[in-house]
Design an enzyme around this catalytic site. Structure first.
Site, PDB file in Angstrom:
ATOM      1  N   ASP A   1     -49.312  26.696  14.969  1.00 28.71           N
ATOM      2  CA  ASP A   1     -49.853  26.123  14.801  1.00 28.71           C
ATOM      3  C   ASP A   1     -51.013  26.322  15.565  1.00 28.71           C
ATOM      4  O   ASP A   1     -51.355  26.590  17.194  1.00 28.71           O
ATOM      5  CB  ASP A   1     -49.355  24.765  15.918  1.00 28.71           C
ATOM      6  CG  ASP A   1     -49.955  24.079  15.124  1.00 28.71           C
ATOM      7  OD1 ASP A   1     -49.774  22.629  14.304  1.00 28.71           O
ATOM      8  OD2 ASP A   1     -50.708  23.663  15.769  1.00 28.71           O
TER       9      ASP A   1
ATOM     10  N   TYR B   1     -59.524  24.478  18.215  1.00 24.80           N
ATOM     11  CA  TYR B   1     -59.301  25.652  19.252  1.00 24.80           C
ATOM     12  C   TYR B   1     -59.969  27.021  18.988  1.00 24.80           C
ATOM     13  O   TYR B   1     -59.948  27.322  20.187  1.00 24.80           O
ATOM     14  CB  TYR B   1     -57.577  25.653  18.991  1.00 24.80           C
ATOM     15  CG  TYR B   1     -56.667  24.947  18.654  1.00 24.80           C
ATOM     16  CD1 TYR B   1     -57.076  23.527  18.915  1.00 24.80           C
ATOM     17  CD2 TYR B   1     -55.287  24.989  18.580  1.00 24.80           C
ATOM     18  CE1 TYR B   1     -56.362  22.460  19.116  1.00 24.80           C
ATOM     19  CE2 TYR B   1     -54.940  24.395  18.355  1.00 24.80           C
ATOM     20  CZ  TYR B   1     -55.146  22.922  18.645  1.00 24.80           C
ATOM     21  OH  TYR B   1     -54.442  22.103  18.599  1.00 24.80           O
TER      22      TYR B   1
ATOM     23  N   HIS C   1     -57.130  16.313  11.728  1.00 24.30           N
ATOM     24  CA  HIS C   1     -56.556  15.949  13.420  1.00 24.30           C
ATOM     25  C   HIS C   1     -56.968  15.103  13.714  1.00 24.30           C
ATOM     26  O   HIS C   1     -56.547  14.166  15.370  1.00 24.30           O
ATOM     27  CB  HIS C   1     -58.177  16.983  13.751  1.00 24.30           C
ATOM     28  CG  HIS C   1     -57.450  17.855  15.038  1.00 24.30           C
ATOM     29  ND1 HIS C   1     -57.750  19.151  16.060  1.00 24.30           N
ATOM     30  CD2 HIS C   1     -56.572  17.294  15.808  1.00 24.30           C
ATOM     31  CE1 HIS C   1     -57.396  19.567  16.523  1.00 24.30           C
ATOM     32  NE2 HIS C   1     -56.626  18.433  17.309  1.00 24.30           N
TER      33      HIS C   1
ATOM     34  N   LYS D   1     -55.690  22.687  11.083  1.00 30.87           N
ATOM     35  CA  LYS D   1     -56.708  21.134  11.255  1.00 30.87           C
ATOM     36  C   LYS D   1     -57.338  21.277  11.364  1.00 30.87           C
ATOM     37  O   LYS D   1     -58.637  21.646  12.018  1.00 30.87           O
ATOM     38  CB  LYS D   1     -56.301  20.712  12.493  1.00 30.87           C
ATOM     39  CG  LYS D   1     -54.286  20.645  12.791  1.00 30.87           C
ATOM     40  CD  LYS D   1     -54.441  20.391  14.878  1.00 30.87           C
ATOM     41  CE  LYS D   1     -52.916  20.750  15.190  1.00 30.87           C
ATOM     42  NZ  LYS D   1     -52.798  22.098  15.449  1.00 30.87           N
TER      43      LYS D   1
END
Length: 280
Positions: A46, A51, A112, A76
């Site tokens: 994931d 990120y 998200h 996401k």
């Protein structure tokens, strides 16, 4: 290798019930961390655009030698307020994630955050319908959506999210939202399944259950999630903990254990942002 059971999502796609999360893993370290997880036996990873580690994650996936059909990759859409989110912007962001991951499709693509004050997730979701229909995402879903956000989706779209990934741990069990998910056929996935680590894992109630089973505190909390029916994505960059977090299928919590952990959620202690007011 641990055989991780799977859940069948509402569109028939099979998803491992335990995966590896890479939140806060720098891109420069992501290849090593994800490679370690894959070697340990994880098959679900994931990540997310925000990120900043989709490239490193993609490198690890490519280098693993594991057949693509054995992997389950989630990313996401970072629906930042700095961007106008129409169809073209959403498709562009999706293509960018695929490129960084070195993939021609992902297994799950999520919005998200709902950002209800921006009132644009309905437009985004219509584009997610298109992405799902194209097969470039085997399933689509949401993250951090509240009951009222899910209801708004139901009013405008026949496509029910396959997953809602939410903050969920014994200190914040979200029983009402989990029950709603079950009624709608949405799979509940927990982010920060171990809370913030020491705060939860050092509690006497958790330590006691762990000692009873000869397991770590993290293992019993992950086991609690699995027995509730949640999908979990614990994160660690420590090889021993990566392996430990996967080793949660050889024991079972009894009713007394579950009750002790359930009782921790009476206060509803959220550690992350509140989706009702979080604007990004």
């Amino acid at each position: 290798m641990n055989q991780v059971p799977a859940v069948r999502l509402n569109n028939g796609t099979s998803m491992p019930r335990l995966g590896y999360g890479v939140w806060q893993v720098p891109d420069s370290e992501a290849k090593k961390a994800v490679s370690t997880a894959l070697e340990a036996g994880y098959r679900s990873v994931d990540t997310a655009a925000v990120y900043g580690n989709e490239r490193g994650t993609g490198k690890a996936l490519a280098a693993s030698g594991i057949p693509r059909e054995e992997l389950f990759v989630t990313t996401k859409l970072w629906n930042s307020s700095k961007q106008r989110w129409g169809r073209d912007e959403t498709l562009r962001a999706f293509d960018d994630s695929l490129g960084k991951l070195r993939l021609d499709h992902v297994d799950l693509y999520l919005i998200h955050w709902p950002r209800p004050m921006r009132d644009d997730f309905l437009t985004i979701w219509k584009t997610f319908e298109e992405i799902a229909a194209s097969g470039r995402a085997r399933a689509v879903g949401v993250s951090n959506f509240r009951p009222e956000d899910l209801e708004r989706l139901r009013e405008v779209s026949p496509l029910v999210p396959a997953v809602n990934q939410i903050e969920l741990h014994p200190l914040f069990p979200q029983a009402g939202l989990r029950a709603l998910h079950a009624s709608l056929g949405i799979t509940t996935e927990a982010w920060s399944p171990l809370g913030q680590g020491k705060e939860l894992l050092g509690l006497p109630e958790v330590v006691s259950v762990a000692a009873k089973h000869g397991r770590s505190a993290a293992q019993v909390v992950l086991r609690w999630h699995l027995q509730l029916g949640n999908v979990v994505i614990p994160k660690s960059v420590t090889p021993s903990r990566i392996r430990e977090n996967l080793d949660v299928f050889g024991f079972e919590l009894d009713a007394e254990d579950l009750a002790a952990l359930d009782a921790l959620g009476a206060g509803g202690h959220r550690i992350g942002p509140d989706p009702a007011v979080f604007d990004i």
